[in-house]
Design an enzyme around this catalytic site. Structure first.
Site, short mmCIF file in Angstrom:
data_model
loop_
_atom_site.label_atom_id
_atom_site.label_comp_id
_atom_site.label_asym_id
_atom_site.label_seq_id
_atom_site.Cartn_x
_atom_site.Cartn_y
_atom_site.Cartn_z
N ARG A 1 -0.11 42.70 -8.40
CA ARG A 1 0.07 43.08 -7.00
C ARG A 1 0.66 41.88 -6.24
O ARG A 1 0.35 40.73 -6.56
CB ARG A 1 -1.25 43.49 -6.34
CG ARG A 1 -1.74 44.89 -6.70
CD ARG A 1 -0.82 45.99 -6.15
NE ARG A 1 -1.30 47.33 -6.39
CZ ARG A 1 -0.88 48.13 -7.39
NH1 ARG A 1 0.01 47.69 -8.25
NH2 ARG A 1 -1.34 49.35 -7.50
N HIS B 1 8.82 47.59 -8.69
CA HIS B 1 7.51 48.19 -8.99
C HIS B 1 7.66 49.30 -10.05
O HIS B 1 7.27 50.45 -9.82
CB HIS B 1 6.85 48.75 -7.71
CG HIS B 1 5.35 48.90 -7.87
ND1 HIS B 1 4.46 48.63 -6.86
CD2 HIS B 1 4.59 49.29 -8.94
CE1 HIS B 1 3.22 48.86 -7.30
NE2 HIS B 1 3.28 49.26 -8.55
P1 NAP Z 1 -8.99 46.52 -14.68
O1 NAP Z 1 -9.22 47.14 -16.00
O2 NAP Z 1 -9.92 46.85 -13.55
O3 NAP Z 1 -8.96 44.93 -14.90
C1 NAP Z 1 -8.97 44.03 -13.83
C2 NAP Z 1 -9.23 42.64 -14.36
O4 NAP Z 1 -9.14 41.72 -13.27
C3 NAP Z 1 -10.64 42.50 -14.97
O5 NAP Z 1 -10.57 41.69 -16.12
C4 NAP Z 1 -11.40 41.79 -13.86
O6 NAP Z 1 -12.46 40.98 -14.30
C5 NAP Z 1 -10.30 40.90 -13.30
N1 NAP Z 1 -10.65 40.43 -11.97
C6 NAP Z 1 -10.92 41.14 -10.86
N2 NAP Z 1 -11.23 40.34 -9.82
C7 NAP Z 1 -11.17 39.08 -10.31
C8 NAP Z 1 -11.40 37.81 -9.76
N3 NAP Z 1 -11.78 37.65 -8.48
N4 NAP Z 1 -11.25 36.72 -10.55
C9 NAP Z 1 -10.89 36.86 -11.85
N5 NAP Z 1 -10.66 38.03 -12.44
C10 NAP Z 1 -10.79 39.14 -11.68
O7 NAP Z 1 -7.53 46.85 -14.12
P2 NAP Z 1 -6.22 47.24 -14.97
O8 NAP Z 1 -6.22 48.66 -15.31
O9 NAP Z 1 -6.06 46.26 -16.06
O10 NAP Z 1 -5.10 47.00 -13.84
C11 NAP Z 1 -4.91 45.73 -13.25
C12 NAP Z 1 -3.96 45.84 -12.06
O11 NAP Z 1 -2.63 46.08 -12.50
C13 NAP Z 1 -4.23 47.03 -11.13
O12 NAP Z 1 -5.28 46.76 -10.24
C14 NAP Z 1 -2.91 47.15 -10.41
O13 NAP Z 1 -2.93 46.33 -9.25
C15 NAP Z 1 -1.89 46.59 -11.41
N6 NAP Z 1 -0.94 47.62 -11.89
C16 NAP Z 1 0.39 47.48 -11.62
C17 NAP Z 1 1.29 48.42 -12.08
C18 NAP Z 1 2.77 48.27 -11.87
O14 NAP Z 1 3.54 49.19 -12.14
N7 NAP Z 1 3.23 47.12 -11.43
C19 NAP Z 1 0.84 49.54 -12.79
C20 NAP Z 1 -0.53 49.66 -13.04
C21 NAP Z 1 -1.42 48.69 -12.58
P3 NAP Z 1 -13.75 41.62 -15.02
O15 NAP Z 1 -13.26 42.03 -16.39
O16 NAP Z 1 -14.71 40.50 -15.08
O17 NAP Z 1 -14.18 42.79 -14.19
#
Ligand code: NAP
Length: 311
Positions: free
Chosen positions: A226, A274
């Site tokens: 993001r 994006h």
């Molecule tokens: P997820 O499974 O919820 O994983 C999020 C990760 O971030 C987890 O490992 C979490 O830690 C970590 N995290 C959260 N807050 C943190 C902090 N303060 N300090 C350190 N680590 C932190 O999410 P996901 O499915 O992998 O997706 C991640 C992000 O990708 C989404 O939220 C979205 O913004 C982005 N995304 C972008 C696109 C695009 O097209 N560009 C598409 C899809 C998603 P824990 O494991 O300890 O909970």
């Protein structure tokens, strides 16, 4: 009585989702009504995109859950009118695959130094050989569904990958660290850093003047997470002084990225609009239908958002 499912997303999404969603719901033998317009008091589930017209959930008095079709939930997670469980999209066959391909491709571009051969107006014969993957440590900030999948792909190519998350975790076959001390350890060694964190108050400006300075000189930044994860001015300053060699950015604080924004013309920034990983209706519909089936069978929902953590 049929289950009433409201599809609340942009109209073009309805044309993409209606058939796969009906097929996936039919597969579970569910008796349902699926529409883009239903009396709010009759709605059991909302299949939802945060840019839909539904922003006030108060009239949905018998709502059981909101099923977000996006992975990111920052635009809905703080909605005070939402009182029921919220799930987000985790789809290994669609969204995750897309992200793995995008990240792997952009990591390889920078790792191999492809640009200098693709754009070579002076026809330089430059036989410099890049290091091999094991010599190029990759840090993945955000080690959830997407971060871990990208790590496995990159590790399969031989990269030395280290993840970073909020909580400590032990994941078979993967190396990771956590917390602020862990961030410094991870960045200090990273030749390439990939951001796959959610957008929360805690993750804003994860890459800032200080943390960018922890990276080895000449490191690459890849952000499909993001926009707010990076301090834009600090990134430009780090690129201009050569601390960062190149930044590939898919997400921005304002989207579409405004024409004339300095990122568009910066020679060391690649902008993609994006597109790193879109939700794919055919496979996403399976995830949505499975969650409705689970809820109706009093089983735990998959991919429930922790509203207090913000993701
Ligand atoms: P997820 O499974 O919820 O994983 C999020 C990760 O971030 C987890 O490992 C979490 O830690 C970590 N995290 C959260 N807050 C943190 C902090 N303060 N300090 C350190 N680590 C932190 O999410 P996901 O499915 O992998 O997706 C991640 C992000 O990708 C989404 O939220 C979205 O913004 C982005 N995304 C972008 C696109 C695009 O097209 N560009 C598409 C899809 C998603 P824990 O494991 O300890 O909970």
């Amino acid at each position: 009585m049929p289950i009433n499912i409201l599809f609340a997303a942009l109209p073009k999404r309805w044309t993409e989702y209606e058939a796969p969603l009906r097929a996936a719901l039919d597969k579970h033998g569910l008796d349902y009504i699926l529409e883009t317009d239903l009396p709010p008091q009759d709605v059991d589930y909302i299949v939802y995109a945060p840019n839909s017209a539904v922003q006030d959930f108060t009239p949905y008095t018998r709502l059981k859950a909101v099923l977000n079709i996006w992975a990111g939930v920052e635009a809905i997670v703080g909605n005070p009118t939402l009182k029921v469980p919220l799930t987000r999209m985790v789809d290994s066959e669609g969204l995750t695959r897309g992200m793995v391909e995008w990240v792997t491709g952009h990591v390889l571009r920078h790792h191999l130094g492809m640009d200098r051969h693709i754009v070579n107006p002076d026809h330089d014969w430059d036989p410099a050989i890049p290091p091999l993957a094991p010599e190029r440590p990759v840090a993945i900030l955000g080690f959830g569904a997407l971060g871990q999948a990208c790590a496995r792909s990159l590790q399969g190519l031989g990269f030395a990958v280290c993840g970073w998350s909020r909580s400590a975790k032990a994941i078979e076959g993967l190396t990771c660290d956590h917390g602020q001390d862990g961030l410094k350890r991870v960045l200090t060694h990273a030749g390439i850093v990939v951001l796959l964190l959610p957008d929360t108050p805690e993750t804003e400006n994860t890459l800032n003047a200080q943390t960018l300075s922890w990276l080895p000189k000449g490191a690459f930044v890849i952000n499909p997470g993001r926009g707010p994860l990076i301090d834009d001015d600090a990134l430009i300053a780090a690129l201009d002084r050569g601390q960062i060699a190149h930044a590939t950015l898919d997400v921005f604080r304002t989207e579409p990225l405004p024409k004339g924004h300095p990122f568009w013309s910066h020679p060391k920034i690649t902008v993609t609009p994006h597109i790193a990983a879109d939700t794919r209706p055919a496979s996403a519909a399976q995830v949505l239908a499975e969650n409705i089936r689970r809820s109706e069978a009093d089983e735990a929902l998959l991919y429930t958002v922790d509203r207090s953590a913000g993701y």
